[in-house]
Design a protein around this motif. Structure first.
Motif, PDB file in Angstrom:
ATOM      1  N   ASP A 531       0.803  -1.218   0.000  1.00 51.81           N
ATOM      2  CA  ASP A 531       0.000   0.000   0.000  1.00 51.81           C
ATOM      3  C   ASP A 531       0.839   1.271   0.000  1.00 51.81           C
ATOM      4  N   ALA A 532       2.131   1.150  -0.210  1.00 50.14           N
ATOM      5  CA  ALA A 532       3.017   2.308  -0.153  1.00 50.14           C
ATOM      6  C   ALA A 532       2.908   3.127  -1.440  1.00 50.14           C
ATOM      7  N   PRO A 533       3.255   4.415  -1.367  1.00 43.68           N
ATOM      8  CA  PRO A 533       3.214   5.252  -2.575  1.00 43.68           C
ATOM      9  C   PRO A 533       4.267   4.839  -3.600  1.00 43.68           C
ATOM     10  N   ALA A 534       4.168   5.429  -4.782  1.00 44.00           N
ATOM     11  CA  ALA A 534       5.012   5.019  -5.906  1.00 44.00           C
ATOM     12  C   ALA A 534       6.486   5.294  -5.671  1.00 44.00           C
ATOM     13  N   ASP A 535       6.825   6.284  -4.815  1.00 44.05           N
ATOM     14  CA  ASP A 535       8.234   6.606  -4.603  1.00 44.05           C
ATOM     15  C   ASP A 535       8.881   5.741  -3.527  1.00 44.05           C
ATOM     16  N   SER A 536       8.192   4.686  -3.072  1.00 43.12           N
ATOM     17  CA  SER A 536       8.778   3.779  -2.082  1.00 43.12           C
ATOM     18  C   SER A 536      10.053   3.169  -2.655  1.00 43.12           C
ATOM     19  N   TRP A 537      10.964   2.852  -1.735  1.00 46.90           N
ATOM     20  CA  TRP A 537      12.313   2.532  -2.199  1.00 46.90           C
ATOM     21  C   TRP A 537      12.877   1.312  -1.465  1.00 46.90           C
ATOM     22  N   GLY A 538      13.587   0.489  -2.216  1.00 48.64           N
ATOM     23  CA  GLY A 538      14.319  -0.634  -1.660  1.00 48.64           C
ATOM     24  C   GLY A 538      15.352  -1.081  -2.672  1.00 48.64           C
ATOM     25  N   TYR A 539      16.202  -2.036  -2.293  1.00 51.42           N
ATOM     26  CA  TYR A 539      17.230  -2.516  -3.220  1.00 51.42           C
ATOM     27  C   TYR A 539      16.675  -3.569  -4.175  1.00 51.42           C
ATOM     28  N   SER A 540      15.625  -4.246  -3.748  1.00 57.00           N
ATOM     29  CA  SER A 540      14.855  -5.147  -4.608  1.00 57.00           C
ATOM     30  C   SER A 540      13.435  -5.153  -4.052  1.00 57.00           C
ATOM     31  N   THR A 541      12.479  -5.702  -4.816  1.00 61.09           N
ATOM     32  CA  THR A 541      11.072  -5.576  -4.435  1.00 61.09           C
ATOM     33  C   THR A 541      10.372  -6.923  -4.466  1.00 61.09           C
ATOM     34  N   ALA A 542       9.619  -7.195  -3.392  1.00 61.07           N
ATOM     35  CA  ALA A 542       8.776  -8.394  -3.324  1.00 61.07           C
ATOM     36  C   ALA A 542       7.351  -8.011  -3.686  1.00 61.07           C
ATOM     37  N   ILE A 543       6.631  -8.932  -4.315  1.00 61.32           N
ATOM     38  CA  ILE A 543       5.269  -8.626  -4.770  1.00 61.32           C
ATOM     39  C   ILE A 543       4.193  -9.239  -3.883  1.00 61.32           C
ATOM     40  N   SER A 544       4.597 -10.056  -2.917  1.00 60.68           N
ATOM     41  CA  SER A 544       3.638 -10.673  -2.003  1.00 60.68           C
ATOM     42  C   SER A 544       4.374 -11.086  -0.740  1.00 60.68           C
TER      43      SER A 544
END
Length: 606
Positions: A531-544
């Motif tokens: 539910d985070a905004p589009a500018d959320s940041w990480g080194y990689s991203t999980a989808i679930s």
């Protein structure tokens, strides 16, 4: 206010300076008058003598950028003013009626430069946003009250030679930087003391010798010799009593702990995360006639830390470090803790998730957090909030403030490693500029001079000058790639002799890889915040949640499989603003069941 002469750990946890506790003090937190001074007109206009135009109210000690302050204005405000009346009730609650007593006004931290007045008279100034300072205000508070306390704080958001850590130089937080913390952000309190009193003390345990060294700094040189009496207690029984005479304002003595003579039982008193045993201490100044002049409560942990044989050693045994990166940032209060209880809860959360250590990142943490790390058993890597430029002014500021940090915190058993520089912040051209390399080297040796009992990391993550541990930051999201990088000594040697994972050289001062203790002190950084905004940041991203568990489990498992590593530090504990790569959200709610995260972190350890 503490009003008991009997000190316990629970009481110490509330006092802002938990290793030097007295009963007579009063918390000055709460509602103060407040005003921004964006055009810096207040000093010339005499606001220090007439704060009647302060039109806002702030809750101290929360920074004005934070919601809990009641101001909640995070924009650029380089100068702010505070005012509070000191009432007769404040002074009475502080025990000032004691004949010959002195009143000390303490500030835990004010970012960045503070000037203090009482009733329009200048009391003093302090520079350094992460360190404590005090003033003797006895004469200023003489006579009938109420008295008017005024504080001006200057924190230039564009001065990147100020040690500032992760405080953003842009108006809005971006990438890995956060809101600024301006002004008062740690406790303010009044304390009643005798005219001659203990100003500072420190403890240095010696596990092999079964002893502890105590250093005592008095407020002033005694007019005649005094006696320092030290009593050590554990679990209600006396371990040692020792007295010595001194006519110096600074003294040191070594206290043997008789219990440690029995080599088969000496481990029963040692401190570790699994057994966080604290030894209580009472330190008293006695006059020549035996009268107690001053008495403080303190504590220490009997433990040793070192690096040997390629291992991190705790109490002379190899110890595998399972650490997490701790930003120490709360949505409602920013770098300030929302409460004393929140500091305890943070330490407990870290332990519950399976970690035995935390790396306080780009921040000098509240001493009460360190108390709970001592009390509950959590290893801490103490780190400096960095500057962003290299200059003569930055060198001067960092050196002075870092010295104060190490002196303040060197008695905490939980702190096992010092980190004066992280990822070349403030020395961005260290690989090409001999002056910047010399500065990193000098901080390493300065730290070792102030505290030779702990390992020091000159520049955590890459471009090491001389360091006691080779630390690497590696945000690869591929477990197979991590397996290959840390499989054996040859693989790590290839990293060191080539270019490291972040595209930087790992060592600038040549040192063989063989025999070094090696840790991956930043890795992971998997973002999961649906539910985070589009500018959320990480080194990689999980989808679930399932993908998050798979990704975190894979990379942690890979690091844990390496027999060449003596520890790790996962990035990070909590989501922080736009950084959504925490194991918990910003409100400390784990993103996976607690048991699942703990299983991933602890692995097959018992």
């Amino acid at each position: 206010m503490l009003n008991s002469s009997t000190f316990t750990h629970s009481l110490s946890a509330e006092y802002p300076r938990p290793q030097l506790v007295r009963p007579d003090w009063v918390d000055l937190g709460g509602q103060w008058r407040f005003e921004h001074d964006d055009d810096d007109l207040g000093q010339d206009a005499g606001w220090f003598a007439d704060p009647s135009q302060f039109g806002q109210t702030i809750t101290v000690p929360f920074p004005p950028e934070s919601p809990m302050s009641g101001v909640g204005e995070p924009g650029f405000h380089p100068v702010v003013w505070y005012s509070r009346d000191l009432s007769a009730a404040d002074l009475a609650a502080n025990g000032q009626a004691e004949p010959g007593s002195r009143l000390l006004l303490h500030f835990g931290a004010v970012d960045y430069r503070a000037t203090v007045w009482i009733d329009g008279h200048l009391i003093g100034t302090h520079e350094g946003g992460q360190t404590p300072f005090s003033f003797d205000v006895t004469q200023a508070l003489a006579g009938e009250g109420p008295h008017q306390l005024v504080v001006r704080a200057e924190d230039d958001p564009h001065d990147v030679a100020q040690p500032r850590g992760k405080q953003d130089w842009l108006e809005d937080p971006h990438v890995i930087w956060y809101h600024r913390t301006t002004g008062i952000w740690q406790p303010v309190w009044l304390e009643s003391v005798s005219a001659q009193h203990i100003d500072q003390l420190s403890w240095t345990p010696n596990v092999p010798c079964g002893s502890v060294a105590i250093e005592v700094e008095l407020y002033s040189r005694p007019a005649e010799a005094v006696t320092i009496q030290v009593e050590l207690m554990f679990d209600g029984r006396v371990l040692a009593r020792q007295s010595y005479a001194t006519a110096s304002p600074r003294s040191r003595t070594v206290i043997d702990i008789a219990h440690q003579v029995n080599g088969q039982a000496f481990e029963n008193l040692l401190w570790s995360p699994e057994h966080p045993r604290l030894i209580d201490a009472r330190v008293t100044i006695l006059a020549e006639d035996g009268t107690a002049i001053d008495s403080v409560s303190s504590y220490f942990g009997l433990r040793s830390v070192a690096v040997a044989g390629g291992q991190f050693m705790l109490n002379d045994r190899p110890y595998y470090v399972r650490s997490v990166l701790e930003q120490g940032y709360w949505p409602e209060s920013h770098l300030a803790s929302p409460s004393a209880q929140a500091l305890r809860d943070e330490v407990q959360l870290i332990k519950d998730l399976g970690f035995n250590a935390a790396r306080i990142h780009e921040k000098v943490e509240d001493p009460r957090f360190l108390y709970w790390a001592d009390r509950l058993g959590l290893l801490i890597w103490g780190e400096m909030g960095s500057t962003f430029e290299f200059s003569a002014e930055a060198v001067s500021r960092v050196t002075r403030e870092w010295t104060d940090v190490v002196r303040r915190d060197r008695s905490h058993p939980s702190i096992v490693t010092w980190v004066p520089i992280n990822e070349s912040w403030g020395v961005q051209q260290i690989a090409h500029d001999a002056a910047q390399l010399a500065f990193a080297q000098s901080l390493y040796h300065l730290t070792r001079a102030l505290d030779p009992s702990r390992p020091v990391i000159s520049n955590d993550g890459w471009e090491h000058a001389e360091s006691d541990i080779l630390t690497i930051h590696d945000y690869s999201a591929d477990p197979n790639e991590l397996d290959a990088s840390y499989r054996d000594t040859a693989s790590i040697r290839d990293l060191v002799e080539g270019i490291g994972p972040a595209g930087r050289r790992l060592q600038l001062v040549e040192r063989p890889v063989d025999g070094q203790a090696v840790m991956v002190t930043e890795f992971g950084g998997v973002s999961y915040a649906p539910d985070a905004p589009a500018d959320s940041w990480g080194y990689s991203t999980a989808i679930s949640a399932e993908d998050f568990e798979r990704r975190v489990g894979g990379i942690v498992g890979s690091i844990r499989r390496s027999r060449m590593l003596s520890g790790f530090c996962y990035t990070q504990l909590t989501d922080t603003l736009q950084e959504t790569n925490g194991l918990t959200d910003a409100n400390r709610v784990p993103k996976l069941p607690m048991e699942t995260i703990r299983r991933i972190i602890v692995g097959n350890e018992n």
